[in-house]
Design an enzyme around this catalytic site. Structure first.
Site, PDB file in Angstrom:
ATOM      1  CB  SER A  42      -0.945   0.090   1.328  1.00  0.00           C
ATOM      2  OG  SER A  42      -1.819  -1.201   1.150  1.00  0.00           O
ATOM      3  CB  CYS A  46       2.158   8.355  -8.194  1.00  0.00           C
ATOM      4  SG  CYS A  46       1.402   7.088  -9.344  1.00  0.00           S
ATOM      5  CB  VAL A  83       1.663 -16.019  -6.171  1.00  0.00           C
ATOM      6  CG1 VAL A  83       0.810 -17.210  -7.030  1.00  0.00           C
ATOM      7  CG2 VAL A  83       0.976 -15.730  -4.945  1.00  0.00           C
ATOM      8  CG  ASP A 288      -0.307  -0.598 -12.560  1.00  0.00           C
ATOM      9  OD1 ASP A 288      -1.463   0.250 -12.905  1.00  0.00           O
ATOM     10  OD2 ASP A 288       0.616   0.086 -12.135  1.00  0.00           O
TER      11      ASP A 288
END
Length: 457
Positions: A42, A46, A83, A288
């Site tokens: 989190s 940007c 993962v 994204d």
């Protein structure tokens, strides 16, 4: 536990989805397990250029919520856990603990894929040399800052002149570096039309940033110590004590591809309006790693922005949590800056309009951010595209000083509503001399575009 939600990816889309689902479902009804391979969750990617440039003092200011805070909200967030495999038929994921190397399978009833994007790292000689940096994560930002502290030289080369490249050029300039930007295209900011990109080029040159267009990098040169010393193109060598890559990103969908999930032409996952992966009832994807509908062109696009990722997460979390929400699409709005120059765009460029077969007119107007007589009025250039026959707004680009960039929001709303330039001329926008000329620059462009549409028949 009645159900288990597994989330792959601990940043904007993934943790927004987990948090929203938790708000709607009690811990006893829904177990939430999230896997994040990095050191942070989190966080605002940007904001990294502004941290590197010194506008943001501390790294932790870019962290919206820590792993501990997520766990306090009954979200089992497992950091440094990657993962490695997705078994769709068996409804399970294989994970590897990056610290211990231990592997395990975790079953799921519902799955959210929020694997983000990865920076393009061209396979050039020397690309992995010390002193060459991508900027995608907080770890990347810290590594770059460490290099800036280590090197005694003050020459930086930025490869690529998109959003990240331009923002990093400013950050390095603020750090006192002599900055050269090498760009494959002739003009910076390929998200703009070349005539508007030329304005950015001129402003960067005026700031002391050397911007070289048509410069395809061929290799990274290193010194005897292995550290980067220069960046080479076909025509020249550019000395560098540090190199930053701003060559764009692509969807991180290797897991999805290996599992046979549907991908679009840009390599992103394809979803329905509820952000559910097409053809899979219990798998959602956002951020994204997905492609989204462009409301203006009607085609799928890949746009890597935190604004979209957070919205995707909210939609996914609502649907996973038993509610209902949809994500209708985007119009491609983005803003940036290089020092005092503000850069904004929304909708289609001329190239985009041609590719989808739209006939259009374009107009460009010069205006100011305030009434011309009011102190501090700054120049602004607005370019507008409208469909030739109907006058439907197709796109707007703005380059200017104070107050320029956020004016693009007027056009973003108009595009989303499907407005014509004639309808835009009647918009009741706020006016006072300290904020705008009596005719806002966007409305001046709309009036001129309406005249061009009528002239074109």
């Amino acid at each position: 536990m009645n159900e288990r939600l597994v989330v792959i990816g601990g940043d904007a889309a993934g943790m927004s989805a987990a948090s929203q689902a938790r708000r709607l479902r009690k811990p006893g009804e829904l177990e939430i397990v999230a896997f994040e391979r990095g050191h942070f969750a989190s966080f605002s990617a940007c904001g990294i250029p502004y941290w590197v440039g010194g506008d943001v003092a501390e790294r932790d200011e870019l962290i919206a919520r820590t792993p501990e805070e997520h766990r306090e909200r009954d979200i089992d967030l497992r950091m440094r856990t990657e993962v490695t495999e997705l078994d769709v038929d068996g409804q399970r994921v294989r994970t590897r603990d990056l610290e211990s190397g231990a592997e395990a399978w975790t079953g799921y009833d519902k799955l959210v894929i929020a694997t983000g994007a990865r920076p393009l790292r061209p396979p050039l000689p020397g690309i992995d040399a010390p002193g060459v940096h991508g900027v995608q994560t907080l770890d990347d930002g810290q590594a770059l800052l460490d290099s800036l502290e280590r090197t005694k030289g003050r020459r930086a080369v930025v490869v690529g002149a998109g959003y990240i490249g331009v923002e990093m050029a400013e950050a390095l300039l603020n750090r006192g570096y002599e900055v050269t930007v090498l760009n494959r295209s002739e003009q910076p900011m390929a998200t703009l039309d070349p005539d508007m990109g030329r304005l950015v080029h001129r402003a960067m040159d005026g700031l002391g940033i050397t911007t070289v267009g048509g410069a395809a990098v061929t290799k990274i040169l290193t010194g005897d110590d292995g550290w980067v010393r220069a960046v080479a193109t076909d025509d020249a060598e550019y000395p560098a004590d540090v190199v930053v890559l701003g060559t764009g990103v692509v969807p991180e969908t290797g897991l999805a591809r290996a599992a046979g999930l549907p991908l679009g032409v840009h390599g992103g996952l394809l979803t329905d309006l509820a952000m559910r992966v097409r053809g899979h009832e219990n798998i959602w994807a956002g951020g994204d790693c997905v492609e989204v509908l462009d409301l203006v062109s009607g085609r799928e696009r890949h746009i890597a922005l935190g604004t979209h990722a957070n919205k995707h997460g909210q939609v996914i979390g609502a649907n996973v949590g038993g509610g209902y929400a949809t994500f209708p699409g985007v119009v491609g709005t983005a803003v940036s800056k290089v020092c005092a120059l503000e850069i904004a765009r929304t909708g289609l460029r001329e190239k985009d309009a041609r590719e989808v077969g739209l006939a259009y007119v374009t107009v460009t107007v010069e205006s100011t951010s305030r009434a011309g007589y009011y102190p501090g009025a700054a120049p602004m250039t607005v370019k507008m595209l409208a469909e030739r026959r109907t006058g439907r707004l197709l796109g707007v680009q703005i380059v200017g000083r104070e107050g320029a960039a956020k004016r693009v929001d007027i056009a973003a709303v108009a595009l989303t509503a499907g407005m014509t330039v004639e309808q835009m001329t009647a918009l009741d926008l706020g006016y006072a001399p300290p904020f705008s000329p009596v005719w806002d620059p966007v409305l001046v462009a709309a009036r001129k575009a309406l005249a061009a549409v009528r002239s074109a028949g």
